[in-house]
Design a protein around this motif. Structure first.
Motif, PDB file in Angstrom:
ATOM      1  N   VAL A   1      -6.614  -1.254  15.855  1.00  0.00           N
ATOM      2  CA  VAL A   1      -7.628  -0.277  16.245  1.00  0.00           C
ATOM      3  C   VAL A   1      -7.386   1.055  15.539  1.00  0.00           C
ATOM      4  N   ALA A   2      -6.098   1.445  15.404  1.00  0.00           N
ATOM      5  CA  ALA A   2      -5.782   2.704  14.740  1.00  0.00           C
ATOM      6  C   ALA A   2      -6.228   2.689  13.285  1.00  0.00           C
ATOM      7  N   VAL A   3      -6.049   1.564  12.614  1.00  0.00           N
ATOM      8  CA  VAL A   3      -6.482   1.457  11.218  1.00  0.00           C
ATOM      9  C   VAL A   3      -8.000   1.546  11.121  1.00  0.00           C
ATOM     10  N   ILE A   4      -8.697   0.859  12.016  1.00  0.00           N
ATOM     11  CA  ILE A   4     -10.160   0.916  12.025  1.00  0.00           C
ATOM     12  C   ILE A   4     -10.644   2.337  12.271  1.00  0.00           C
ATOM     13  N   MET A   5      -9.996   3.025  13.247  1.00  0.00           N
ATOM     14  CA  MET A   5     -10.393   4.406  13.536  1.00  0.00           C
ATOM     15  C   MET A   5     -10.134   5.309  12.342  1.00  0.00           C
ATOM     16  N   MET A   6      -9.038   5.105  11.649  1.00  0.00           N
ATOM     17  CA  MET A   6      -8.734   5.929  10.474  1.00  0.00           C
ATOM     18  C   MET A   6      -9.803   5.744   9.399  1.00  0.00           C
ATOM     19  N   ILE A   7     -10.219   4.511   9.192  1.00  0.00           N
ATOM     20  CA  ILE A   7     -11.263   4.242   8.196  1.00  0.00           C
ATOM     21  C   ILE A   7     -12.585   4.887   8.616  1.00  0.00           C
ATOM     22  N   LEU A   8     -12.914   4.772   9.930  1.00  0.00           N
ATOM     23  CA  LEU A   8     -14.172   5.348  10.403  1.00  0.00           C
ATOM     24  C   LEU A   8     -14.167   6.865  10.293  1.00  0.00           C
ATOM     25  N   VAL A   9     -13.053   7.489  10.684  1.00  0.00           N
ATOM     26  CA  VAL A   9     -12.971   8.952  10.607  1.00  0.00           C
ATOM     27  C   VAL A   9     -13.108   9.404   9.153  1.00  0.00           C
ATOM     28  N   PHE A  10     -12.421   8.696   8.259  1.00  0.00           N
ATOM     29  CA  PHE A  10     -12.537   9.037   6.840  1.00  0.00           C
ATOM     30  C   PHE A  10     -13.979   8.891   6.368  1.00  0.00           C
ATOM     31  N   TYR A  11     -14.682   7.838   6.819  1.00  0.00           N
ATOM     32  CA  TYR A  11     -16.084   7.633   6.437  1.00  0.00           C
ATOM     33  C   TYR A  11     -16.967   8.731   7.016  1.00  0.00           C
ATOM     34  N   TRP A  12     -16.751   9.052   8.303  1.00  0.00           N
ATOM     35  CA  TRP A  12     -17.604  10.068   8.934  1.00  0.00           C
ATOM     36  C   TRP A  12     -17.409  11.442   8.280  1.00  0.00           C
ATOM     37  N   ARG A  13     -16.190  11.743   7.871  1.00  0.00           N
ATOM     38  CA  ARG A  13     -15.946  13.047   7.252  1.00  0.00           C
ATOM     39  C   ARG A  13     -16.708  13.174   5.917  1.00  0.00           C
ATOM     40  N   ILE A  14     -16.826  12.046   5.214  1.00  0.00           N
ATOM     41  CA  ILE A  14     -17.533  12.078   3.925  1.00  0.00           C
ATOM     42  C   ILE A  14     -19.041  12.021   4.131  1.00  0.00           C
ATOM     43  N   ALA A  15     -19.486  11.075   4.994  1.00  0.00           N
ATOM     44  CA  ALA A  15     -20.930  10.873   5.158  1.00  0.00           C
ATOM     45  C   ALA A  15     -21.558  11.894   6.096  1.00  0.00           C
ATOM     46  N   TYR A  16     -20.836  12.288   7.161  1.00  0.00           N
ATOM     47  CA  TYR A  16     -21.379  13.218   8.159  1.00  0.00           C
ATOM     48  C   TYR A  16     -20.352  14.317   8.423  1.00  0.00           C
ATOM     49  N   PRO A  17     -20.265  15.290   7.543  1.00  0.00           N
ATOM     50  CA  PRO A  17     -19.225  16.322   7.673  1.00  0.00           C
ATOM     51  C   PRO A  17     -19.267  17.078   8.996  1.00  0.00           C
ATOM     52  N   GLY A  18     -20.437  17.239   9.580  1.00  0.00           N
ATOM     53  CA  GLY A  18     -20.543  18.005  10.823  1.00  0.00           C
ATOM     54  C   GLY A  18     -20.523  17.156  12.074  1.00  0.00           C
ATOM     55  N   SER A  19     -20.226  15.886  11.967  1.00  0.00           N
ATOM     56  CA  SER A  19     -20.270  14.987  13.124  1.00  0.00           C
ATOM     57  C   SER A  19     -19.162  15.314  14.125  1.00  0.00           C
ATOM     58  N   PRO A  20     -19.495  15.341  15.440  1.00  0.00           N
ATOM     59  CA  PRO A  20     -18.461  15.592  16.463  1.00  0.00           C
ATOM     60  C   PRO A  20     -17.455  14.441  16.569  1.00  0.00           C
ATOM     61  N   LEU A  21     -17.777  13.299  15.985  1.00  0.00           N
ATOM     62  CA  LEU A  21     -16.862  12.159  16.063  1.00  0.00           C
ATOM     63  C   LEU A  21     -15.585  12.394  15.276  1.00  0.00           C
ATOM     64  N   THR A  22     -15.586  13.359  14.386  1.00  0.00           N
ATOM     65  CA  THR A  22     -14.387  13.646  13.594  1.00  0.00           C
ATOM     66  C   THR A  22     -13.600  14.805  14.179  1.00  0.00           C
ATOM     67  N   GLY A  23     -13.957  15.259  15.358  1.00  0.00           N
ATOM     68  CA  GLY A  23     -13.310  16.419  15.954  1.00  0.00           C
ATOM     69  C   GLY A  23     -12.150  16.086  16.861  1.00  0.00           C
ATOM     70  N   LEU A  24     -11.878  17.032  17.769  1.00  0.00           N
ATOM     71  CA  LEU A  24     -10.715  16.950  18.652  1.00  0.00           C
ATOM     72  C   LEU A  24     -10.797  15.769  19.618  1.00  0.00           C
ATOM     73  N   SER A  25     -11.998  15.443  20.098  1.00  0.00           N
ATOM     74  CA  SER A  25     -12.130  14.364  21.084  1.00  0.00           C
ATOM     75  C   SER A  25     -11.620  13.037  20.547  1.00  0.00           C
ATOM     76  N   THR A  26     -11.892  12.746  19.287  1.00  0.00           N
ATOM     77  CA  THR A  26     -11.420  11.495  18.694  1.00  0.00           C
ATOM     78  C   THR A  26      -9.903  11.440  18.668  1.00  0.00           C
ATOM     79  N   ILE A  27      -9.302  12.553  18.306  1.00  0.00           N
ATOM     80  CA  ILE A  27      -7.831  12.608  18.241  1.00  0.00           C
ATOM     81  C   ILE A  27      -7.225  12.431  19.633  1.00  0.00           C
TER      82      ILE A  27
END
Length: 332
Positions: free
Chosen positions: A241-267
């Motif tokens: 799950v951690a690997v999947i989340m890392m890939i998703l966060v990396f994708y969201w940061r590139i595709a959706y820079p302002g997405s809340p999914l890459t913020g503190l709540s995810t961590i």
């Protein structure tokens, strides 16, 4: 001469049931084909159980009793009784009359047919709450699936064991004892006698939910290494799950820079999830390490404050298993 049958009955605060228990047992053993001893084990009772046991011993010499120096628990009390049996057959039963003494002749019949372990299997639990029935049902079937040996479902400690089985159990050095599991582990010819379990004759149940849960965990840990493997599987799942989340966060940061999914709540969610997995794994590991710690201390399994009714107690029971105890003649 040694008796043919030995009844082992652990007692903890059962002053309200002892008289009725004795009368029902006496009515049964008077009809048996051999002499019988009744071994009562006082497990640190705080009521009048011990004085009543003394009275029964003076009234009927077939009644013997052991008084543990404190409350050591039901499984240890049963073990103390097994260490002192003199009969060819040992019958273990509870004192609350939920285990009917009238079932004993039927169990003896099975023993006479060649079975060396005859366990009582419950078909109904009269007047027990739905929660207790449900949890017991789930636990027995879970244990049967996970245990390294096949432990019959819906069985307690009410059973008959041949002397050969008793000797094997007494030779086992384990301290965290789960009698019904050890009884299955030793093998030999085993069979069931079915019965409907009655409600308590009097008094309150001595096994609280916490004690029942502790016994259930002890049984599971003693006869299965599956929980250790489960913690490994959960750890692998968490890593996946951690690997999947890392890939998703990396994708969201590139595709959706302002997405809340890459913020503190995810961590925070990730930290809590991984922390829970670690604590679960440490807890499971701790259960096994705790049992190793108990074993290596090598303390006596129990201590006795009073013994009566045993003219001869084997040196094996006192010298090997309880080297610090006085000889029974010195106690009495």
């Amino acid at each position: 001469m040694s008796p043919k049958y030995s009844l082992i009955i652990p007692i903890y605060n059962e002053e309200a049931t002892i008289a009725a228990l004795y009368e029902r047992i006496r009515a049964v053993i008077d009809r048996l084909d051999g002499s019988t001893e009744i071994i009562l084990i006082n497990d640190g009772s705080r009521d009048r159980s011990l004085p009543l046991m003394r009275e029964l011993h003076h009234h009927d010499p077939r009644v013997c009793y052991l008084s543990l120096a404190r409350n050591f628990g039901h499984q240890v009390a049963v073990t103390a009784g097994l260490n002192h049996v003199r009969g060819r057959v040992a019958i273990v039963m509870d004192a609350d009359l939920q285990d009917p003494p009238e079932l004993i002749p039927k169990m003896i019949e099975q023993w006479q047919q060649g079975y060396q372990v005859v366990y009582a299997q419950r078909t109904q639990r009269r007047k027990e709450g739905w929660f207790k029935r449900s949890t017991a049902y789930v636990f027995y079937r879970l244990l049967k699936q996970l245990a390294d040996v096949e432990i019959p479902t819906d069985t307690g400690d009410f059973c008959l064991m041949d002397r050969q089985v008793v000797d094997v159990l007494n030779a086992m050095p384990e301290r965290n004892r789960y009698i019904r599991g050890l009884r299955s582990w030793v093998g030999f010819r085993q069979t069931a006698v079915k019965f409907d379990r009655d409600p308590r004759f009097a008094g309150d149940a001595k096994y609280t939910f916490h004690q029942s849960l502790t016994l259930a965990i002890s049984g599971l840990v003693s006869f299965s290494s599956v929980p250790l493997r489960i913690s490994t599987y959960v750890g692998l799942f968490a890593a996946f799950v951690a690997v999947i989340m890392m890939i998703l966060v990396f994708y969201w940061r590139i595709a959706y820079p302002g997405s809340p999914l890459t913020g503190l709540s995810t961590i925070v969610v990730a930290i809590f999830f991984l922390g829970a997995v670690q604590l679960l794994s440490i807890g499971i590991l701790g259960e096994y390490i705790g049992r190793i710690y108990e074993e290596v201390k090598n303390r006596p399994l129990y201590t006795l404050s009073e013994v009566a009714g045993f003219e001869q107690v084997t040196e094996k029971a006192f010298d090997r298993d309880h080297p610090t105890q006085a000889h029974p003649e010195e106690i009495s």
